[in-house]
Design an enzyme around this catalytic site. Structure first.
Site, PDB file in Angstrom:
ATOM      1  N   VAL A  23       0.798  -1.145   0.007  1.00 53.75           N
ATOM      2  CA  VAL A  23       0.192   0.015  -0.068  1.00 53.75           C
ATOM      3  C   VAL A  23       0.783   1.066  -0.051  1.00 53.75           C
ATOM      4  CG1 VAL A  23      -0.167   0.083   2.630  1.00 53.75           C
ATOM      5  CG2 VAL A  23      -2.036   1.146   1.115  1.00 53.75           C
ATOM      6  N   HIS A  24       0.357   2.485  -0.711  1.00 54.28           N
ATOM      7  CA  HIS A  24       1.118   3.782  -0.478  1.00 54.28           C
ATOM      8  C   HIS A  24      -0.037   4.588  -0.004  1.00 54.28           C
ATOM      9  CE1 HIS A  24       3.145   6.946  -2.986  1.00 54.28           C
ATOM     10  NE2 HIS A  24       3.172   7.267  -1.807  1.00 54.28           N
TER      11      HIS A  24
END
Length: 345
Positions: free
Chosen positions: A138-139
């Site tokens: 995830v970012h």
């Protein structure tokens, strides 16, 4: 050498090196040196990538790392994710002799619409031991303040439980650029579920001054006792090439990769072009207003011994904006402190 922490052998062994890396805008027309990116990535057997801008760039990186390593590699990517015209892909890249894809590649179905870029996950196997692991990446959106990041961080607790349902009985790893240091109170919901960060010291974002790393934003979260982590650390890649941070940020990335090793695997950094690799040291990590010593606080612009003592006395600090409470630290001086890239955010 690299800064390492060692744990006692736990339940599951993998004998592979697992990494996570925000490769800044990989795929834009930005003079990216794919040969240097491939050299760094070749230290890993499995790599989770954030900020992939198009799938053609992933194919190019895969070809370059096969040339660099002399081995076959495989990869997969999510579709483009984002709420606006700015969108990113997530990707996984792995060495075929060490890792194979097992099942369950999926972008999280975010019914609550908590994530601007929904996490991406899949289950893999270590070819060396047969150990299965679920990798999710995830970012977290940076936004304009920490407060804007916290809703996504808090939503990771629900996502963590969802991963357990999708990959039952499989050790889970959450890899990514979280834009939040692991000590922040916002992680409490995830920690309550037993998740812990692999990296707790040092920093991963490249400061503007050579050798200075500003924030520990990148990490790998896991559940204690489920997988045999033997080493963990940060690859300070500019030193592999003997280049300064400005050049490194321009042609490689503004983030350094993080890694864990499973079982008997190890990561041995290989410098090129006269680079001299040094151990990660705390002197180059960011200055935390709530934990740094008074002496360390004096590294900040306009902060001498008296102001450092006042900062310590007035803890806890919710945000660096509050430093204007310190006598003599007006808004102009506060701006210089914030722009120095020395503060932990």
């Amino acid at each position: 050498m690299i800064a390492l922490l060692t744990m006692s052998p736990l339940v599951a062994k993998g004998d592979i090196v697992i990494c996570s890396w925000n490769i800044q805008n990989l795929g834009w027309n930005n003079d990216k040196r794919f040969d240097k990116v491939a050299h760094v990535a070749n230290h890993c057997d499995f790599l989770a990538i954030q900020e992939l801008m198009n799938e053609a760039a992933l194919e190019r990186l895969e070809q370059k790392i096969e040339t660099t390593s002399g081995e076959a590699w495989s990869s997969m990517a999510s579709h483009a994710l984002g709420r606006s015209t700015y969108r990113e892909h997530y990707a996984f890249l792995w060495r075929d002799s060490a890792v194979e894809y097992d099942s369950g590649a999926v972008v999280f179905i975010d019914h609550r619409d908590a994530f601007a870029r929904e996490p991406y996950s899949a289950q893999f196997l270590s070819r060396r031991t047969g150990q299965a692991f679920a990798a999710a990446t995830v970012h977290i959106t940076y936004g304009s303040s920490i407060g804007e990041r916290l809703p996504e961080i808090e939503a990771l607790a629900d996502y963590w439980q969802w991963l357990e349902e999708v990959y039952p009985g499989t050790p889970r790893l959450l890899l990514g650029d979280f834009n939040l240091r692991p000590q922040h109170a916002g992680w409490a919901p995830l920690r309550e579920l037993g998740a812990i960060p692999a990296i707790t010291e040092g920093a991963t974002t490249l400061g503007l001054t050579d050798g200075h790393y500003a924030n520990l934003y990148d990490n790998i979260w896991k559940v204690s006792g489920t997988i045999d982590v033997s080493e963990r650390g940060i690859v300070r890649f500019p030193e592999l090439f003997g280049i300064g941070h400005e050049r490194a940020r321009d042609v490689v990335s503004d983030h350094a990769p993080v890694f864990i090793t499973l079982g008997s695997a190890t990561l041995a950094p290989t410098p090129l072009n006269g680079g001299t690799y040094r151990p990660t040291g705390t002197a180059s990590s960011c200055v935390d207003l709530n934990t740094a010593s008074a002496e360390r606080l004096t590294a900040l612009p306009h902060v001498g011994p008296a102001r450092a003592a006042a900062i310590v006395e007035m803890r806890p600090w919710e945000a660096s904006d509050d430093l204007t409470r310190i006598s003599g630290l007006n808004h102009a001086r506060l701006a210089e402190i914030q722009e120095s890239a020395l503060l932990c955010e």
